[in-house]
Design a protein around this motif. Structure first.
Motif, PDB file in Angstrom:
ATOM      1  N   CYS A  25      -3.348 -11.357  13.997  1.00  0.00           N
ATOM      2  CA  CYS A  25      -3.203 -10.637  12.836  1.00  0.00           C
ATOM      3  C   CYS A  25      -2.951  -9.491  12.685  1.00  0.00           C
ATOM      4  O   CYS A  25      -3.097  -8.482  13.667  1.00  0.00           O
ATOM      5  N   PHE A  26      -1.874  -8.934  11.714  1.00  0.00           N
ATOM      6  CA  PHE A  26      -1.332  -7.560  11.692  1.00  0.00           C
ATOM      7  C   PHE A  26      -1.873  -6.804  10.264  1.00  0.00           C
ATOM      8  O   PHE A  26      -1.851  -7.428   9.055  1.00  0.00           O
ATOM      9  N   LEU A  60      -4.936  -6.318   5.719  1.00  0.00           N
ATOM     10  CA  LEU A  60      -3.961  -7.350   6.407  1.00  0.00           C
ATOM     11  C   LEU A  60      -2.817  -7.693   5.597  1.00  0.00           C
ATOM     12  O   LEU A  60      -2.633  -7.745   4.338  1.00  0.00           O
ATOM     13  N   ILE A  61      -1.766  -7.745   6.231  1.00  0.00           N
ATOM     14  CA  ILE A  61      -0.491  -7.855   5.820  1.00  0.00           C
ATOM     15  C   ILE A  61      -0.046  -9.354   6.170  1.00  0.00           C
ATOM     16  O   ILE A  61       0.717  -9.899   5.113  1.00  0.00           O
ATOM     17  N   GLY A  73       5.938  -4.845   7.202  1.00  0.00           N
ATOM     18  CA  GLY A  73       5.745  -3.519   6.561  1.00  0.00           C
ATOM     19  C   GLY A  73       5.510  -2.326   7.642  1.00  0.00           C
ATOM     20  O   GLY A  73       6.389  -2.345   8.378  1.00  0.00           O
ATOM     21  N   TYR A  74       4.569  -1.502   7.370  1.00  0.00           N
ATOM     22  CA  TYR A  74       4.044  -0.547   8.395  1.00  0.00           C
ATOM     23  C   TYR A  74       2.975  -0.831   9.149  1.00  0.00           C
ATOM     24  O   TYR A  74       2.032   0.215   9.637  1.00  0.00           O
ATOM     25  N   ALA A  75       2.837  -2.033   9.726  1.00  0.00           N
ATOM     26  CA  ALA A  75       1.763  -2.381  10.373  1.00  0.00           C
ATOM     27  C   ALA A  75       1.445  -1.512  11.688  1.00  0.00           C
ATOM     28  O   ALA A  75       2.403  -1.136  12.371  1.00  0.00           O
ATOM     29  N   LEU A  76       0.272  -0.939  11.740  1.00  0.00           N
ATOM     30  CA  LEU A  76      -0.084  -0.163  13.087  1.00  0.00           C
ATOM     31  C   LEU A  76      -1.150  -0.669  13.842  1.00  0.00           C
ATOM     32  O   LEU A  76      -1.362  -0.282  14.845  1.00  0.00           O
ATOM     33  N   TRP A  77      -1.622  -1.937  13.255  1.00  0.00           N
ATOM     34  CA  TRP A  77      -2.620  -2.669  14.202  1.00  0.00           C
ATOM     35  C   TRP A  77      -2.450  -4.251  14.067  1.00  0.00           C
ATOM     36  O   TRP A  77      -1.814  -4.736  13.465  1.00  0.00           O
ATOM     37  N   ASP A 123      -9.994  -9.252   6.206  1.00  0.00           N
ATOM     38  CA  ASP A 123      -9.180  -8.641   5.186  1.00  0.00           C
ATOM     39  C   ASP A 123      -8.730  -7.116   5.620  1.00  0.00           C
ATOM     40  O   ASP A 123      -7.788  -6.617   5.184  1.00  0.00           O
ATOM     41  N   PHE A 124      -9.654  -6.604   6.374  1.00  0.00           N
ATOM     42  CA  PHE A 124      -9.433  -5.141   6.622  1.00  0.00           C
ATOM     43  C   PHE A 124      -9.577  -5.091   8.100  1.00  0.00           C
ATOM     44  O   PHE A 124     -10.361  -5.588   8.915  1.00  0.00           O
ATOM     45  N   PHE A 125      -8.980  -4.021   8.695  1.00  0.00           N
ATOM     46  CA  PHE A 125      -9.057  -3.680  10.287  1.00  0.00           C
ATOM     47  C   PHE A 125     -10.238  -2.855  10.117  1.00  0.00           C
ATOM     48  O   PHE A 125     -10.826  -2.458   9.172  1.00  0.00           O
TER      49      PHE A 125
END
Length: 147
Positions: free
Chosen positions: A136-137, A128-129, A104-108, A119-121
């Motif tokens: 983990c992205f 989470l994707i 996707g558009y993962a930034l982390w 589940d969340f950064f």
């Protein structure tokens, strides 16, 4: 040392994901380039219109771009890397617009040093994707838009 953007990205790929196989290295490269070209939030301002260098050297983002961590020398940094052809190939692929479809558009990304990803950064700016290798992205959430 004044490395080119290509050299910086190849070194970061090796340092951050050298042991993660081609998909893991491509995922890390994708995150960097997603940050470079995101049209909103913190990374949009940091990239200043497309600067890979600004993204890689943004304070506190990539441990591999830091010469010291917690006041001690960090031997696992981009200056100590020796990229090979595969690192340059992945850097070239990412710079020319290549991205992993499942990211996707993962930034982390981060390595949780355990089997499960949260589940969340932090601060819930990312959700989470996927998990690739040991990393983990996370895609940006609405909360990221406020950064």
């Amino acid at each position: 040392m004044a490395y080119s953007d290509r050299e910086l990205l190849a070194r970061l790929i090796e340092c951050e994901a050298g042991g993660e196989g081609n998909e893991g290295m491509a995922a890390v490269a994708s995150v960097v380039m997603n940050r470079v070209y995101t049209p909103y939030g913190e990374y949009s301002r940091v990239s200043n219109g497309g600067s890979i260098r600004n993204i890689i050297y943004q304070k506190g983002q990539f441990t591999c771009a830091m010469e010291t961590v917690n006041g001690e020398y960090n031997p696992q940094n981009i200056y100590n890397m020796n990229p090979t052809n595969i690192h340059y190939q992945i850097a070239d692929w990412a710079i020319s617009g290549g991205r992993l479809y499942n990211l996707g558009y993962a930034l982390w990304f981060y390595n949780p040093f355990q089997n499960d990803c949260r589940d969340f950064f932090p601060s819930e700016v990312g959700s989470l994707i996927t998990k690739i290798g040991r990393h983990c992205f996370y895609n940006p959430t609405e909360k990221y838009l406020q950064t």
